[in-house]
Design a protein around this motif. Sequence first.
Motif, PDB file in Angstrom:
ATOM      1  N   ARG A  37     -31.751  40.389  18.592  1.00 42.37           N
ATOM      2  CA  ARG A  37     -31.732  39.022  18.072  1.00 42.37           C
ATOM      3  C   ARG A  37     -33.102  38.380  18.216  1.00 42.37           C
ATOM      4  N   GLU A  38     -33.765  38.609  19.339  1.00 42.05           N
ATOM      5  CA  GLU A  38     -34.994  37.873  19.618  1.00 42.05           C
ATOM      6  C   GLU A  38     -36.244  38.506  19.014  1.00 42.05           C
ATOM      7  N   HIS A  39     -36.250  39.837  18.964  1.00 46.54           N
ATOM      8  CA  HIS A  39     -37.478  40.497  18.509  1.00 46.54           C
ATOM      9  C   HIS A  39     -37.280  41.376  17.283  1.00 46.54           C
ATOM     10  N   GLY A  40     -36.063  41.416  16.738  1.00 44.43           N
ATOM     11  CA  GLY A  40     -35.823  42.228  15.561  1.00 44.43           C
ATOM     12  C   GLY A  40     -35.683  43.703  15.897  1.00 44.43           C
ATOM     13  N   ALA A  41     -35.368  44.466  14.872  1.00 44.22           N
ATOM     14  CA  ALA A  41     -35.099  45.887  15.075  1.00 44.22           C
ATOM     15  C   ALA A  41     -36.329  46.616  15.597  1.00 44.22           C
ATOM     16  N   ALA A  42     -37.508  46.246  15.106  1.00 39.62           N
ATOM     17  CA  ALA A  42     -38.723  46.927  15.522  1.00 39.62           C
ATOM     18  C   ALA A  42     -39.065  46.609  16.973  1.00 39.62           C
ATOM     19  N   GLY A  43     -38.504  45.520  17.489  1.00 43.57           N
ATOM     20  CA  GLY A  43     -38.813  45.120  18.854  1.00 43.57           C
ATOM     21  C   GLY A  43     -37.953  45.792  19.892  1.00 43.57           C
ATOM     22  N   LEU A  44     -36.965  46.552  19.426  1.00 44.20           N
ATOM     23  CA  LEU A  44     -36.090  47.247  20.370  1.00 44.20           C
ATOM     24  C   LEU A  44     -36.588  48.672  20.579  1.00 44.20           C
ATOM     25  N   THR A  45     -37.323  48.887  21.640  1.00 45.97           N
ATOM     26  CA  THR A  45     -37.800  50.227  21.974  1.00 45.97           C
ATOM     27  C   THR A  45     -37.355  50.540  23.394  1.00 45.97           C
ATOM     28  N   ALA A  46     -37.377  51.808  23.709  1.00 48.08           N
ATOM     29  CA  ALA A  46     -36.931  52.231  25.032  1.00 48.08           C
ATOM     30  C   ALA A  46     -37.761  51.544  26.117  1.00 48.08           C
ATOM     31  N   ARG A  47     -39.075  51.523  25.914  1.00 48.15           N
ATOM     32  CA  ARG A  47     -39.938  50.916  26.930  1.00 48.15           C
ATOM     33  C   ARG A  47     -39.608  49.448  27.133  1.00 48.15           C
ATOM     34  N   LEU A 172     -33.754  38.899   7.867  1.00 42.86           N
ATOM     35  CA  LEU A 172     -35.080  39.175   7.317  1.00 42.86           C
ATOM     36  C   LEU A 172     -36.254  38.546   8.054  1.00 42.86           C
ATOM     37  N   PRO A 173     -36.383  37.237   8.136  1.00 42.65           N
ATOM     38  CA  PRO A 173     -37.669  36.684   8.548  1.00 42.65           C
ATOM     39  C   PRO A 173     -37.781  36.573  10.059  1.00 42.65           C
ATOM     40  N   PRO A 174     -38.836  37.125  10.598  1.00 41.24           N
ATOM     41  CA  PRO A 174     -39.111  36.915  12.022  1.00 41.24           C
ATOM     42  C   PRO A 174     -39.463  35.444  12.247  1.00 41.24           C
ATOM     43  N   ALA A 175     -39.954  34.806  11.205  1.00 41.01           N
ATOM     44  CA  ALA A 175     -40.317  33.394  11.310  1.00 41.01           C
ATOM     45  C   ALA A 175     -39.061  32.538  11.460  1.00 41.01           C
ATOM     46  N   THR A 176     -39.263  31.332  11.812  1.00 47.09           N
ATOM     47  CA  THR A 176     -38.109  30.451  11.988  1.00 47.09           C
ATOM     48  C   THR A 176     -37.398  30.242  10.669  1.00 47.09           C
ATOM     49  N   ARG A 177     -36.127  29.930  10.775  1.00 42.13           N
ATOM     50  CA  ARG A 177     -35.220  29.922   9.653  1.00 42.13           C
ATOM     51  C   ARG A 177     -35.294  28.613   8.867  1.00 42.13           C
ATOM     52  N   ALA A 178     -35.991  27.633   9.398  1.00 36.97           N
ATOM     53  CA  ALA A 178     -35.928  26.288   8.818  1.00 36.97           C
ATOM     54  C   ALA A 178     -36.528  26.225   7.414  1.00 36.97           C
ATOM     55  N   ALA A 179     -37.667  26.921   7.243  1.00 41.06           N
ATOM     56  CA  ALA A 179     -38.405  26.775   5.990  1.00 41.06           C
ATOM     57  C   ALA A 179     -37.861  27.676   4.888  1.00 41.06           C
ATOM     58  N   ASP A 180     -36.715  28.291   5.133  1.00 39.17           N
ATOM     59  CA  ASP A 180     -36.211  29.307   4.233  1.00 39.17           C
ATOM     60  C   ASP A 180     -35.971  28.809   2.821  1.00 39.17           C
ATOM     61  N   GLU A 181     -35.328  27.676   2.738  1.00 38.89           N
ATOM     62  CA  GLU A 181     -34.994  27.157   1.410  1.00 38.89           C
ATOM     63  C   GLU A 181     -36.248  26.986   0.573  1.00 38.89           C
ATOM     64  N   GLN A 182     -37.288  26.465   1.238  1.00 33.23           N
ATOM     65  CA  GLN A 182     -38.531  26.265   0.504  1.00 33.23           C
ATOM     66  C   GLN A 182     -39.142  27.594   0.071  1.00 33.23           C
TER      67      GLN A 182
END
Lengths: 233, 233
Positions: A37-47, A172-182
């Motif tokens: 949730r916090e770092h996305g799929a790429a952020g989940l590593t064994a280390r 999708l976006p690692p960025a915050t969700r607020a600006a999505d509509e724009q």
Amino acid sequence: MAKRVVPDAARQRRRRTKEGQVLTHDLIVETALRMLREHGAAGLTARRLGLALGADASTIYRYFRGMDDLTLAIADELFAHALTGWRATGEWRADLRSLGLSIYDAYLAHPQAAVLTASRVAGRPHEVAVDETILAILRTAGFPDPDAVRIYHAFIDQALGFAVLDAATLALPPATRAADEQVWQATYARLPAATHPHIAATAHLLVANMNDSAYPAALDLLLASATAQLAAL
Amino acid sequence: MAKRVVPDAARQRRRRTKEGQVLTHDLIVETALRMLREHGAAGLTARRLGLALGADASTIYRYFRGMDDLTLAIADELFAHALTGWRATGEWRADLRSLGLSIYDAYLAHPQAAVLTASRVAGRPHEVAVDETILAILRTAGFPDPDAVRIYHAFIDQALGFAVLDAATLALPPATRAADEQVWQATYARLPAATHPHIAATAHLLVANMNDSAYPAALDLLLASATAQLAAL
DNA sequence: TCGTCAACGTCAATGGTGTTGGCATAAGGG
DNA sequence: CCCTTATGCCAACACCATTGACGTTGACGA
């Protein structure tokens, strides 16, 4: 004959990590879910998972055969959530509707995990439990087995399909969700109206529509069709 | 003032790789698709892709910003296939049905690619073209814009959802596909009937059902619902 | 009370990964 | 004919998953 003591989950050795943490399967899966949730799929590593647990990466291999095995456990966890999120009323249509929305909600609650595990759900224990539940509802409602199986198949595919797709846009976006509509408004605006006249003409509606799901309506459609089939018997 | 020559795709320098291969975006994407089909998602790596192309892995970065960019191109390619797989008749329901099945077929033709790119389709050029096509069909058929957008949303989510899920089961085993039925029969047989009575009772039907998709029926349901909406205007 | 042993945590090493910067070279345009 | 630029290769970097050797701990039987 020496009686070998079978390893038993009930009396586990609970050692502690360097940082004092006590590890369990569940704790690892929960931590992995949080990292997704916090770092996305790429952020989940064994280390990094080890780091978050205050343990060495290799320690995870005492609990899971590998990251792939962990992925399967995460997939299972989603269905475990789905199973606790609905209530049986005895009325089959209400039950199916509740269960379908519960599956959908469980997926949307963990979008990255949903996307990551989309192709690994088949046969997970809790997924099988969900299958069993669906078939139980349908057969108890009076559907003959061939109909029950067909409706079950359509039901679970529909629920998971919509859930995975909607989770994908949410993840999708690692960025915050607020600006999505724009972002989307900009995307539509950038499309040349000459080549995409129909999208241009409905851009405002598309943006307004984007955040609500098409699943509930599709689910109702399926339930209505099933009702008709049952009545025709 | 020196007039800088704008790089133009029309007059590319076509050099050759060590092995004599001539590289293009399309060739790379096609090769990647082939590797996905043959070796699965884990088998598609920069080095191996380079090897298959007779080129160095780093050369791929002259054509794509990275593997992620390549993934997006693969996603786009699937929709390009979908757009060539249907024919317009002028009758909106026939057109939507044809387009939906074409999307579904394009995904099932490349299951691994479908799963890999499931979360990256939004906004790809050819995906946008598909959106435009769907909206064109609906608006031409006489649907008011709010209805058209709602139906479009349900239609595309349904098509992709079923496609991704069915592709997932298809993409799973590295082993040959022939023994699949037995694998599932064994899976169901291994389930204790005490805990899963309904699955046990319908195991034979579940296995028989497993290879045909629930999508066509669901698509027809959606089209019938849309027809009713149009008639009610 | 104490010895044994399996569970479980760490460490170090291995081979594979995406990616990048430097450098070589060929293809056309001037 | 030369010069620019696209495009190829190579070497290197940081990171990754995974494994095997090794230390440590706790529970249980005697």
